[in-house]
Enzyme design. Sequence first.
Site, PDB file in Angstrom:
ATOM      1  N   HIS A  17       0.836  -1.211   0.000  1.00  0.00           N
ATOM      2  CA  HIS A  17       0.000   0.000   0.000  1.00  0.00           C
ATOM      3  C   HIS A  17       0.865   1.253   0.000  1.00  0.00           C
ATOM      4  O   HIS A  17       0.546   2.250   0.649  1.00  0.00           O
ATOM      5  CB  HIS A  17      -1.021  -0.038   1.147  1.00  0.00           C
ATOM      6  CG  HIS A  17      -2.080  -1.078   0.898  1.00  0.00           C
ATOM      7  ND1 HIS A  17      -3.062  -0.909  -0.055  1.00  0.00           N
ATOM      8  CD2 HIS A  17      -2.264  -2.316   1.408  1.00  0.00           C
ATOM      9  CE1 HIS A  17      -3.821  -1.995  -0.085  1.00  0.00           C
ATOM     10  NE2 HIS A  17      -3.349  -2.868   0.783  1.00  0.00           N
ATOM     11  N   ASP A  19       2.352   1.841  -3.336  1.00  0.00           N
ATOM     12  CA  ASP A  19       2.439   2.202  -4.759  1.00  0.00           C
ATOM     13  C   ASP A  19       1.294   3.109  -5.203  1.00  0.00           C
ATOM     14  O   ASP A  19       1.310   3.607  -6.328  1.00  0.00           O
ATOM     15  CB  ASP A  19       2.591   0.965  -5.674  1.00  0.00           C
ATOM     16  CG  ASP A  19       1.392   0.049  -5.727  1.00  0.00           C
ATOM     17  OD1 ASP A  19       0.443   0.246  -4.942  1.00  0.00           O
ATOM     18  OD2 ASP A  19       1.402  -0.890  -6.553  1.00  0.00           O
ATOM     19  N   ASP A 146       2.519  -5.015  -9.375  1.00  0.00           N
ATOM     20  CA  ASP A 146       2.369  -6.412  -9.806  1.00  0.00           C
ATOM     21  C   ASP A 146       2.774  -6.576 -11.275  1.00  0.00           C
ATOM     22  O   ASP A 146       3.485  -7.517 -11.641  1.00  0.00           O
ATOM     23  CB  ASP A 146       0.914  -6.872  -9.626  1.00  0.00           C
ATOM     24  CG  ASP A 146       0.446  -6.686  -8.203  1.00  0.00           C
ATOM     25  OD1 ASP A 146       1.286  -6.456  -7.319  1.00  0.00           O
ATOM     26  OD2 ASP A 146      -0.780  -6.751  -7.975  1.00  0.00           O
TER      27      ASP A 146
HETATM   28  C1  GLA Z   1      -2.338  -5.160  -5.041  1.00  0.00           C
HETATM   29  C2  GLA Z   1      -2.184  -4.092  -6.116  1.00  0.00           C
HETATM   30  C3  GLA Z   1      -0.809  -3.454  -6.045  1.00  0.00           C
HETATM   31  C4  GLA Z   1      -0.498  -2.955  -4.639  1.00  0.00           C
HETATM   32  C5  GLA Z   1      -0.771  -4.056  -3.614  1.00  0.00           C
HETATM   33  C6  GLA Z   1      -0.613  -3.549  -2.201  1.00  0.00           C
HETATM   34  O1  GLA Z   1      -1.471  -6.232  -5.275  1.00  0.00           O
HETATM   35  O2  GLA Z   1      -2.390  -4.652  -7.394  1.00  0.00           O
HETATM   36  O3  GLA Z   1      -0.714  -2.393  -6.969  1.00  0.00           O
HETATM   37  O4  GLA Z   1      -1.239  -1.788  -4.348  1.00  0.00           O
HETATM   38  O5  GLA Z   1      -2.072  -4.591  -3.756  1.00  0.00           O
HETATM   39  O6  GLA Z   1       0.714  -3.212  -1.956  1.00  0.00           O
END
Ligand code: GLA
Length: 309
Positions: A17, A19, A146
Site C-alpha cells: 500500500h 504504490d 504487480d
Molecule cells: C495489489 C495491487 C498493487 C499494490 C498491492 C498492495 O497487489 O495490485 O498495486 O497496491 O495490492 O501493496
Amino acid sequence: MGVSAFAPGRVNLIGDHTDHTGGLVLPLAIQLGTTVVGERGGAVVELTSDHDPRPVVVPLGDAPDLERLPPWGRYVAGVVGELQPSDGFTGRVTTTLPVGAGLSSSAALTVSLALALGAGPDQLALAELCQRAEQRAVGVPCGIMDQLTAVAGVEGSALLIDTGAKQWRPVPIPDQVHVVVVDSGEPRALVDSAYAEIRARCVDGEAVARRHVGSENDRAHQVAELLPESRFDEIGELMVASHRSLADLGVSTPALDSLVERLIATPGVYGARLTGAGFGGSVVVLCRLGALDEGWVAHPSAGAALRSW
Ligand code: GLA
C-alpha cells in the site's frame, strides 16, 4: 504465427500500500505463473482456460459487454481494449498460480496475454498497459507493482521499485535464506474488497494511512540495504513492523494476524507479514533454509518471456 508467452506471479517481501502514492516496493517474481499458447490471426481473441470450460471470445475493435464475460474474460477484454492488436488470437491459458492467494494471478494473465498478442518490448510501457487493462477490466485502481514485477523480474533477486520515478533495480537474495509463502486459506476477493477505499485513504493522507505509508517506505528502503549484507534479524523485525502497520491500516484479518504470530514464534523464522493487498491471501516469510515444513519456497524468477515459431 505460433506463440507461447509466460509471465510470473509475484510475492512482495515488503512495501505494501505504498504504490498508490509513488512509494517503494520490494517484490520478487516467482517460479509460478501463467502461460498463453496459440496462433495469431483472425478478428477475435478466443481463449480457453483450464479453470473454465467456456471459451472467452473478445472481438477486436468493439467494446465487449464486460458483464457477459466470466471474471478472467474481463482481463482478456481489458488487454484487447488497451493493446488494440491488429490480429486476433486463438489459444489456451494455463496457470500454476493459485487464484485468490494474493500472488498476482491477474497481472500474470494480463502480461502473458499482452505479449502473446504482440505487445512491444518496452518493459515500462507493457507494465503500464497491463495496469490500465486491469483497471479497465475490473475497476480496481491498482498500482504498478504487480505488472512491473511480472514484466521485469530478475532471476535470483527481488526488485526495488520506486513506483513514483518508475525506476527499478535488482536486489539479490542471499543463498542462506528462503522466502516462503504460506497461504492463509482465506481467499482474497480484491474486486469486492475495500482496496479502493484503502487507496483513497493513502492518497488523501489521512493520519493512520500517512503514518503507514511513511514508515513502510522507510522499511522497504532499509530491507533493500540490509538484504545484500545478510542482516536477516533486522529484516525480520522490519517485516513484523510492516505487518503491524498494515493491520493498523485495516487490511489484515484475524486469520492473517494469527498466522503471522504463529510463524514468527517458529525457530529459524526471521520475520513474516501479509503480502500484497491484504484482506486474506498469503503470508510471506523469511527464514533459514528448511526452517518451515509448511508453505512453499518462492524461487526468484525472471520476468515475462515470449517464444514464437
Ligand atoms: C495489489 C495491487 C498493487 C499494490 C498491492 C498492495 O497487489 O495490485 O498495486 O497496491 O495490492 O501493496
